[in-house]
Design a protein around this motif. Sequence first.
Motif, PDB file in Angstrom:
ATOM      1  N   PRO A 171       0.808  -1.224   0.000  1.00 39.05           N
ATOM      2  CA  PRO A 171       0.000   0.000   0.000  1.00 39.05           C
ATOM      3  C   PRO A 171       0.840   1.271   0.000  1.00 39.05           C
ATOM      4  CG  PRO A 171      -0.103  -1.070   2.146  1.00 39.05           C
ATOM      5  CD  PRO A 171       0.580  -2.018   1.218  1.00 39.05           C
ATOM      6  N   ILE A 172       2.052   1.196   0.549  1.00 42.20           N
ATOM      7  CA  ILE A 172       2.941   2.353   0.483  1.00 42.20           C
ATOM      8  C   ILE A 172       3.274   2.652  -0.980  1.00 42.20           C
ATOM      9  CG2 ILE A 172       5.180   3.276   1.237  1.00 42.20           C
ATOM     10  CD1 ILE A 172       4.993   1.439   3.682  1.00 42.20           C
ATOM     11  N   GLY A 173       3.090   1.643  -1.837  1.00 43.53           N
ATOM     12  CA  GLY A 173       3.268   1.840  -3.276  1.00 43.53           C
ATOM     13  C   GLY A 173       2.348   2.900  -3.851  1.00 43.53           C
ATOM     14  N   TYR A 174       1.183   3.128  -3.228  1.00 46.92           N
ATOM     15  CA  TYR A 174       0.320   4.222  -3.672  1.00 46.92           C
ATOM     16  C   TYR A 174       1.049   5.562  -3.503  1.00 46.92           C
ATOM     17  CZ  TYR A 174      -3.468   0.761  -2.946  1.00 46.92           C
ATOM     18  OH  TYR A 174      -4.273  -0.348  -2.977  1.00 46.92           O
ATOM     19  N   MET A 175       1.650   5.724  -2.327  1.00 46.83           N
ATOM     20  CA  MET A 175       2.386   6.949  -2.044  1.00 46.83           C
ATOM     21  C   MET A 175       3.586   7.076  -2.978  1.00 46.83           C
ATOM     22  SD  MET A 175       2.391   6.600   2.129  1.00 46.83           S
ATOM     23  CE  MET A 175       2.901   8.274   2.500  1.00 46.83           C
ATOM     24  N   ALA A 176       4.268   5.952  -3.194  1.00 45.05           N
ATOM     25  CA  ALA A 176       5.476   5.963  -4.024  1.00 45.05           C
ATOM     26  C   ALA A 176       5.154   6.328  -5.466  1.00 45.05           C
ATOM     27  CB  ALA A 176       6.162   4.605  -3.950  1.00 45.05           C
ATOM     28  N   SER A 177       4.059   5.787  -5.995  1.00 45.31           N
ATOM     29  CA  SER A 177       3.681   6.097  -7.367  1.00 45.31           C
ATOM     30  C   SER A 177       3.350   7.582  -7.501  1.00 45.31           C
ATOM     31  CB  SER A 177       2.484   5.245  -7.793  1.00 45.31           C
ATOM     32  OG  SER A 177       2.159   5.470  -9.152  1.00 45.31           O
ATOM     33  N   PHE A 178       2.655   8.122  -6.501  1.00 46.02           N
ATOM     34  CA  PHE A 178       2.325   9.548  -6.546  1.00 46.02           C
ATOM     35  C   PHE A 178       3.590  10.398  -6.414  1.00 46.02           C
ATOM     36  CE2 PHE A 178       0.826  13.492  -4.388  1.00 46.02           C
ATOM     37  CZ  PHE A 178       0.097  14.004  -5.453  1.00 46.02           C
ATOM     38  N   LYS A 179       4.511   9.993  -5.550  1.00 49.83           N
ATOM     39  CA  LYS A 179       5.760  10.747  -5.391  1.00 49.83           C
ATOM     40  C   LYS A 179       6.562  10.723  -6.683  1.00 49.83           C
ATOM     41  CE  LYS A 179       9.534  11.540  -2.166  1.00 49.83           C
ATOM     42  NZ  LYS A 179      10.168  11.139  -0.877  1.00 49.83           N
ATOM     43  N   ASN A 180       6.567   9.588  -7.367  1.00 49.17           N
ATOM     44  CA  ASN A 180       7.245   9.488  -8.657  1.00 49.17           C
ATOM     45  C   ASN A 180       6.626  10.436  -9.670  1.00 49.17           C
ATOM     46  OD1 ASN A 180       7.039   7.851 -11.524  1.00 49.17           O
ATOM     47  ND2 ASN A 180       9.068   7.656 -10.592  1.00 49.17           N
ATOM     48  N   LEU A 181       5.286  10.569  -9.636  1.00 49.07           N
ATOM     49  CA  LEU A 181       4.597  11.485 -10.536  1.00 49.07           C
ATOM     50  C   LEU A 181       4.918  12.934 -10.185  1.00 49.07           C
ATOM     51  CD1 LEU A 181       2.493  11.855 -12.826  1.00 49.07           C
ATOM     52  CD2 LEU A 181       0.736  11.896 -11.036  1.00 49.07           C
ATOM     53  N   CYS A 182       4.982  13.246  -8.886  1.00 48.79           N
ATOM     54  CA  CYS A 182       5.275  14.615  -8.452  1.00 48.79           C
ATOM     55  C   CYS A 182       6.628  15.095  -8.985  1.00 48.79           C
ATOM     56  CB  CYS A 182       5.261  14.708  -6.928  1.00 48.79           C
ATOM     57  SG  CYS A 182       3.621  14.553  -6.191  1.00 48.79           S
ATOM     58  N   ALA A 183       7.587  14.169  -9.099  1.00 49.13           N
ATOM     59  CA  ALA A 183       8.914  14.544  -9.595  1.00 49.13           C
ATOM     60  C   ALA A 183       8.866  14.990 -11.050  1.00 49.13           C
ATOM     61  CB  ALA A 183       9.877  13.366  -9.441  1.00 49.13           C
ATOM     62  N   ARG A 184       7.832  14.553 -11.780  1.00 53.04           N
ATOM     63  CA  ARG A 184       7.702  14.920 -13.193  1.00 53.04           C
ATOM     64  C   ARG A 184       6.686  16.038 -13.421  1.00 53.04           C
ATOM     65  NH1 ARG A 184       6.819   9.533 -13.420  1.00 53.04           N
ATOM     66  NH2 ARG A 184       4.829   9.783 -14.509  1.00 53.04           N
ATOM     67  N   ARG A 185       5.849  16.293 -12.416  1.00 51.04           N
ATOM     68  CA  ARG A 185       4.830  17.337 -12.555  1.00 51.04           C
ATOM     69  C   ARG A 185       4.957  18.316 -11.397  1.00 51.04           C
ATOM     70  NH1 ARG A 185      -0.794  14.442 -14.142  1.00 51.04           N
ATOM     71  NH2 ARG A 185      -1.531  16.435 -13.294  1.00 51.04           N
ATOM     72  N   PRO A 186       5.705  19.389 -11.592  1.00 45.21           N
ATOM     73  CA  PRO A 186       6.021  20.329 -10.510  1.00 45.21           C
ATOM     74  C   PRO A 186       4.800  20.943  -9.835  1.00 45.21           C
ATOM     75  CG  PRO A 186       7.373  20.749 -12.449  1.00 45.21           C
ATOM     76  CD  PRO A 186       6.340  19.762 -12.863  1.00 45.21           C
ATOM     77  N   GLU A 187       3.650  20.957 -10.529  1.00 41.56           N
ATOM     78  CA  GLU A 187       2.463  21.562  -9.913  1.00 41.56           C
ATOM     79  C   GLU A 187       1.868  20.689  -8.807  1.00 41.56           C
ATOM     80  OE1 GLU A 187       0.589  18.948 -13.137  1.00 41.56           O
ATOM     81  OE2 GLU A 187       2.475  20.019 -12.760  1.00 41.56           O
ATOM     82  N   LEU A 188       2.330  19.441  -8.712  1.00 46.77           N
ATOM     83  CA  LEU A 188       1.837  18.529  -7.683  1.00 46.77           C
ATOM     84  C   LEU A 188       2.764  18.553  -6.476  1.00 46.77           C
ATOM     85  CD1 LEU A 188       0.813  15.424  -9.845  1.00 46.77           C
ATOM     86  CD2 LEU A 188      -0.683  17.196  -8.908  1.00 46.77           C
ATOM     87  N   ASP A 189       2.162  18.659  -5.307  1.00 44.52           N
ATOM     88  CA  ASP A 189       2.902  18.721  -4.046  1.00 44.52           C
ATOM     89  C   ASP A 189       2.586  17.470  -3.239  1.00 44.52           C
ATOM     90  OD1 ASP A 189       4.083  19.250  -1.631  1.00 44.52           O
ATOM     91  OD2 ASP A 189       2.949  21.075  -1.208  1.00 44.52           O
ATOM     92  N   PHE A 190       3.579  16.620  -3.048  1.00 43.40           N
ATOM     93  CA  PHE A 190       3.369  15.359  -2.327  1.00 43.40           C
ATOM     94  C   PHE A 190       2.782  15.613  -0.941  1.00 43.40           C
ATOM     95  CE2 PHE A 190       4.782  12.030   0.574  1.00 43.40           C
ATOM     96  CZ  PHE A 190       4.376  10.887  -0.084  1.00 43.40           C
ATOM     97  N   ASP A 191       3.363  16.524  -0.204  1.00 46.27           N
ATOM     98  CA  ASP A 191       2.904  16.766   1.174  1.00 46.27           C
ATOM     99  C   ASP A 191       1.471  17.279   1.214  1.00 46.27           C
ATOM    100  OD1 ASP A 191       5.295  15.923   2.269  1.00 46.27           O
ATOM    101  OD2 ASP A 191       6.172  17.931   2.282  1.00 46.27           O
TER     102      ASP A 191
END
Length: 679
Positions: free
Chosen positions: A257-277
């Motif tokens: 389930p932490i993979g959900y967070m990891a996939s989103f964090k990976n996306l955030c690195a490519r889309r600056p408008e997204l903030d993981f926190d």
Amino acid sequence: MSEPRQILVTSALPYANGSIHLGHMLEYIQTDMWVRFQKLRGNQCIYVCADDAHGSAIMLRAEKEGITPEQLIANVQAEHSSDFADFLVDFDNFHSTHCEENRELSSLIYTRLREAGHIATRSVTQYYDPEKGMFLADRFIKGTCPKCAAEDQYGDNCEKCGATYAPTELKNPKSAISGATPELRDSQHFFFKLPDFQAMLQQWTRSGTLQDAVANKLAEWLDSGLQEWDISRDAPYFGFEIPGEPGKYFYVWLDAPIGYMASFKNLCARRPELDFDAFWKEDSKAELYHFIGKDIVNFHALFWPAMLEGAGFRKPTAINVHGYLTVNGAKMSKSRGTFIKARTYLDHLQPEYLRYYYASKLGRGVDDLDLNLDDFVQKVNSDLVGKVVNIASRCAGFVHKGNAGVLVGGDAAPELSEAFLAAAPSIADAYENRDFARAMREIMALADRANAWIADKAPWSLAKQEGKQDEVQAICAQGINLFRQLVIFLKPVLPVLAADAEAFLNVAPLTWSDHLSRLENHTLNPFKALMSRIEPARIEAMVAASKEDLAAAEAAAPAGNGELAKDPLSPEVEFDTFAAVDLRVALIVKAEAVEGADKLLRLTLDIGDERRNVFSGIKSAYPDPAKLEGRLTMMVANLKPRKMRFGMSEGMVMAAGPGGEEIYLLSPDSGAKPGQRIK
């Protein structure tokens, strides 16, 4: 106008150890439709997923295939990604749990839990396979249920009586990997103190985050008292090593389930408008939704929120649980051809047919959904072709022929237009609450009203009358506008139909709010057929192909595929029955892989006076089929020819072995000649 919502959505992670089938697709299609609806409404809705890439099963399969686990999961991810894309499931990111983001987040969450006192360590006694040299996970042990004495049950629960138990309670245990009798050995393990979160979970599970039926089920576990959860596994294991603990690995369900967070964090690195926190911090105002099947509720609605709470992250806004898929009223069956892989379906039918059928059956609850293949054909042909597309095809020709493709202004049916506008909020509410079946019923009721109105006005009859051309154009312009509204309402379910309709309507991509407006004095593009009817023969071919997939898989698969190898004697046959089998010596003239088939080889066999074409599921044992050419083997020459998806198979070659790479074609002694009968 309210502010756009910030929404993060996930589907359960498919295991990187096999193909996607139509049962899996139910969840991804359901999630995708909900996400598309949110985006259509103007909300920021991010959909992420990943392959669940860790665990013993992946390690063992990679070992059997002679490749690394990393190679295996890369191959499977490519297959999964292709299947999802072709079913129009539009992930913003499809990642893998075997990634650096997941390693870092898993270590962070574990470390926070440990520092907060939520991790315990103690020695456990568990089964060890002396032949394989590894501790056995519960699912790799089989034996007799200690409760009801049912045989051949897994090491953690009985499929017959439903009892759960420790693997050490199982009677007559055997390793499902090697068949060896396992030994009990001690090992230091790490546990998540789930009981620390009992009070929080009792409140959270009743806070509206879950369907009532799911909350009631979880209450059974909560009322009986939660147990500490073993989150570690011993080497050898494919996964992440626990920080500071050599030879100890996170159990796959810890980092999945932490993979959900990891996939989103990976996306955030490519889309600056997204903030993981902004999405994952404890006081986040963003919304988080998980779509899962009812078989993994305990992991997502007990373990997962407790881990998040203990590590200082936000908990899900809601967990949306669905039931299982049945086909023709029964569990999916390989022998009946109703265990259908996603790719097999796509080889025969358009993805939007299934997307619509699932939508028409999916409600808010956790009831199982039945894919009745006859009903599937009837509903798609009746609703999509006979109702929705029919409106455009009825009206477009008159607009092009009588007014150069220009829609006239005005409203020829104000009451009908008002009914369509009035229905929109209810349809949107049904989508929002995942009651897709209600949304489809209400949309098709509108389509029925539109078709009835057009039939009553009969523009095809008016077009033949003098002085009626203006009336014909008004009727058809109204019909096209009603069709446009239906397309908007159906766009989350049928994105390709919507795109084709937008091209015909000569408009930019439609949004939900566009249903409030009309097209007037607007030029249409030429009309092209938007959807064709399902021919029953395509269903028959898909079912037949699924049976062929099974035949190939059974010929090439290892016995049990992770279960205990079983090779019982077949029923006795009379001598005359056996004597009727015509065994012949055959020369392999040509051997080649079959394009589109994972397991099959096509063999051209010389049996003396003729040549035969035979398909055989032995590709895994003979990856370089050309090496078989010139070799003698044995075949059943009087087997009734069988029509397969790839051609006619005119016999069967004889082989032996446990399966996989260990399949051996039987060969006659030296001196045998092609065509000789074996007596």
